[in-house]
Scaffold this motif. Structure first.
Motif, mmCIF file in Angstrom:
data_model
loop_
_atom_site.group_PDB
_atom_site.id
_atom_site.type_symbol
_atom_site.label_atom_id
_atom_site.label_comp_id
_atom_site.label_asym_id
_atom_site.label_seq_id
_atom_site.Cartn_x
_atom_site.Cartn_y
_atom_site.Cartn_z
ATOM 1 N N ILE A 246 -8.942 20.841 22.847
ATOM 2 C CA ILE A 246 -8.729 21.980 21.967
ATOM 3 C C ILE A 246 -9.951 22.882 22.023
ATOM 4 N N PRO A 247 -9.761 24.213 22.169
ATOM 5 C CA PRO A 247 -10.917 25.120 22.127
ATOM 6 C C PRO A 247 -11.754 24.847 20.884
ATOM 7 N N GLY A 248 -13.050 24.731 21.099
ATOM 8 C CA GLY A 248 -13.947 24.378 20.010
ATOM 9 C C GLY A 248 -14.375 22.920 20.039
ATOM 10 N N ASP A 249 -13.713 22.084 20.869
ATOM 11 C CA ASP A 249 -14.149 20.686 21.006
ATOM 12 C C ASP A 249 -15.615 20.650 21.415
ATOM 13 N N LYS A 250 -16.336 19.701 20.877
ATOM 14 C CA LYS A 250 -17.781 19.643 21.103
ATOM 15 C C LYS A 250 -18.128 19.149 22.508
ATOM 16 N N ILE A 251 -19.163 19.743 23.061
ATOM 17 C CA ILE A 251 -19.785 19.262 24.297
ATOM 18 C C ILE A 251 -21.022 18.486 23.884
ATOM 19 N N LEU A 252 -21.100 17.237 24.311
ATOM 20 C CA LEU A 252 -22.186 16.357 23.896
ATOM 21 C C LEU A 252 -23.064 15.959 25.068
ATOM 22 N N SER A 253 -24.348 15.766 24.780
ATOM 23 C CA SER A 253 -25.277 15.248 25.780
ATOM 24 C C SER A 253 -25.130 13.732 25.855
ATOM 25 N N ARG A 254 -25.867 13.103 26.763
ATOM 26 C CA ARG A 254 -25.786 11.655 26.926
ATOM 27 C C ARG A 254 -26.156 10.913 25.645
ATOM 28 N N ASN A 255 -27.086 11.473 24.883
ATOM 29 C CA ASN A 255 -27.508 10.808 23.643
ATOM 30 C C ASN A 255 -26.695 11.247 22.426
ATOM 31 N N GLY A 256 -25.573 11.974 22.680
ATOM 32 C CA GLY A 256 -24.678 12.345 21.593
ATOM 33 C C GLY A 256 -25.029 13.628 20.870
ATOM 34 N N GLU A 257 -26.014 14.380 21.398
ATOM 35 C CA GLU A 257 -26.402 15.640 20.764
ATOM 36 C C GLU A 257 -25.339 16.703 21.020
ATOM 37 N N ASP A 258 -24.997 17.442 19.988
ATOM 38 C CA ASP A 258 -24.025 18.532 20.081
ATOM 39 C C ASP A 258 -24.715 19.748 20.688
ATOM 40 N N ILE A 259 -24.339 20.115 21.932
ATOM 41 C CA ILE A 259 -25.043 21.201 22.617
ATOM 42 C C ILE A 259 -24.124 22.346 23.036
ATOM 43 N N GLY A 260 -22.830 22.243 22.743
ATOM 44 C CA GLY A 260 -21.937 23.319 23.154
ATOM 45 C C GLY A 260 -20.514 23.101 22.692
ATOM 46 N N GLN A 261 -19.629 23.994 23.166
ATOM 47 C CA GLN A 261 -18.227 23.936 22.775
ATOM 48 C C GLN A 261 -17.317 24.242 23.956
ATOM 49 N N LEU A 262 -16.102 23.765 23.864
ATOM 50 C CA LEU A 262 -15.075 24.124 24.838
ATOM 51 C C LEU A 262 -14.552 25.519 24.518
ATOM 52 N N VAL A 263 -14.505 26.378 25.538
ATOM 53 C CA VAL A 263 -13.977 27.732 25.379
ATOM 54 C C VAL A 263 -12.470 27.734 25.630
ATOM 55 N N ARG A 264 -12.058 27.186 26.764
ATOM 56 C CA ARG A 264 -10.633 27.073 27.088
ATOM 57 C C ARG A 264 -10.458 26.003 28.156
ATOM 58 N N SER A 265 -9.242 25.507 28.333
ATOM 59 C CA SER A 265 -8.983 24.475 29.334
ATOM 60 C C SER A 265 -7.567 24.614 29.855
ATOM 61 N N ALA A 266 -7.308 23.991 31.018
ATOM 62 C CA ALA A 266 -5.970 23.976 31.603
ATOM 63 C C ALA A 266 -5.846 22.760 32.514
ATOM 64 N N LYS A 267 -4.743 22.065 32.396
ATOM 65 C CA LYS A 267 -4.528 20.878 33.218
ATOM 66 C C LYS A 267 -4.199 21.279 34.645
ATOM 67 N N ASP A 268 -4.638 20.434 35.582
ATOM 68 C CA ASP A 268 -4.456 20.700 37.001
ATOM 69 C C ASP A 268 -3.811 19.475 37.643
#
Length: 306
Positions: A246-268
């Motif tokens: 879902i747009p807005g899903d968190k992007i996490l680093s290896r240690n679990g730090e919140d460093i970003g978000q999903l903008v958009r996605s599409a299955k391939d």
């Protein structure tokens, strides 16, 4: 472009169009959007952002001139909220804003065969427009033969019947994957007010004009541009999973730090999912995860903002 991508089309029923009419339409939009509306014409479309006073995006838009009006295309999920917000700024301006619904249609298609066979001039460059019998044909993407056609619903329907006999249909994921590969972002209810325009690379796709006058959120956007390097950027990436994101899903680093978000996605092909992600530039070479899935950023994008 592979042969599997040629001669396909899709009805873009996940997008909506706001028609802006009236003598003050250009002046009105000039005070709201990141784009110089004077540069939009019947032969050229441009991207634009609509920000809150803090410079955070409420909408990502594709703007073009047609029928003595400015048309604003955006994701259908935010159409009502954006129409309401824009109307708040009208005040005494000679402007009317209306959603084009059943009477107006947009389709996307890949492959120029239909244009060639009908002897229609092919738009040459990205976001160039040609007119054909009250229909609008726009070129999308930097590479390849990808187009959008817009107009009154019954005329678009007739065009499809007459010219797309040799075209197959494509899925929403197919179309969105092309947008992702072209680095075209979008804004959804879950990501409104989450990003400044530069963090979605809008400055790199001519979606911001830094020479125009004031607009809502302009001070923050301009300050980011003139005070130094942008610290957050958007990257093309993928995961080897067909999970739902879902747009807005968190992007996490290896240690679990919140460093970003999903903008958009599409299955391939139900094997992987292509992504546009926004994150801190200093984390682009690190291990990244979304819902426990390992993210792989395109190598050229990793180097782009070093």
């Amino acid at each position: 472009m592979s042969s599997s991508e040629e001669n396909k089309f899709i009805v873009l029923d996940k997008t909506s169009t706001i028609k802006v009419e009236g003598d003050d339409r250009i002046q009105f939009l000039q005070g709201q959007l990141t784009q110089d509306i004077n540069l939009i014409s019947q032969s050229k479309a441009l991207y634009a952002g609509f920000c809150n006073p803090k410079g955070r995006l409420l909408a990502f838009m594709l703007c073009y001139a047609a029928y003595d009006a400015i048309h604003i295309q955006l994701d259908s999920s935010i159409k009502e909220s954006i129409l309401k917000k824009l109307k708040m700024y009208v005040l005494r301006a000679k402007v009317s804003l209306n959603l084009l619904e059943e009477t107006f249609t947009s389709i996307g298609f890949v492959g120029s065969q239909a244009l060639i066979e009908r002897d229609i001039k092919i738009p040459k460059n990205h976001l160039d427009i040609v007119q054909y019998h009250d229909l609008i044909i726009m070129r999308l993407g930097q590479d390849g033969e990808r187009y959008q056609l817009m107009g009154e619903a019954f005329k678009v329907s007739e065009f499809i019947k007459l010219n797309f006999v040799k075209y197959s249909t494509m899925s929403v994921d197919d179309w969105n994957n092309l947008n992702i590969l072209d680095g075209i972002p979008d804004i959804y209810p879950t990501t409104q007010e989450a990003f400044i325009p530069q963090s979605l690379n809008m400055d790199l796709i001519e979606g911001i004009n830094f020479k125009k006058g004031c607009y809502t959120g302009q001070e923050i956007v301009a300050r980011t541009h003139y005070l130094g390097k942008v610290k957050r950027r958007m990257y093309r990436a993928f995961v080897n999973s067909a999970s739902d994101f879902i747009p807005g899903d968190k992007i996490l680093s290896r240690n679990g730090e919140d460093i970003g978000q999903l903008v958009r996605s599409a299955k391939d092909n139900n094997k992987k999912t292509n992504l546009l992600i926004e994150l801190r530039v200093d984390q682009a070479h690190e291990a990244l995860f979304i819902k426990n899935e390992l993210i792989e950023i395109f190598s050229e994008d990793q180097k782009r903002f070093d």
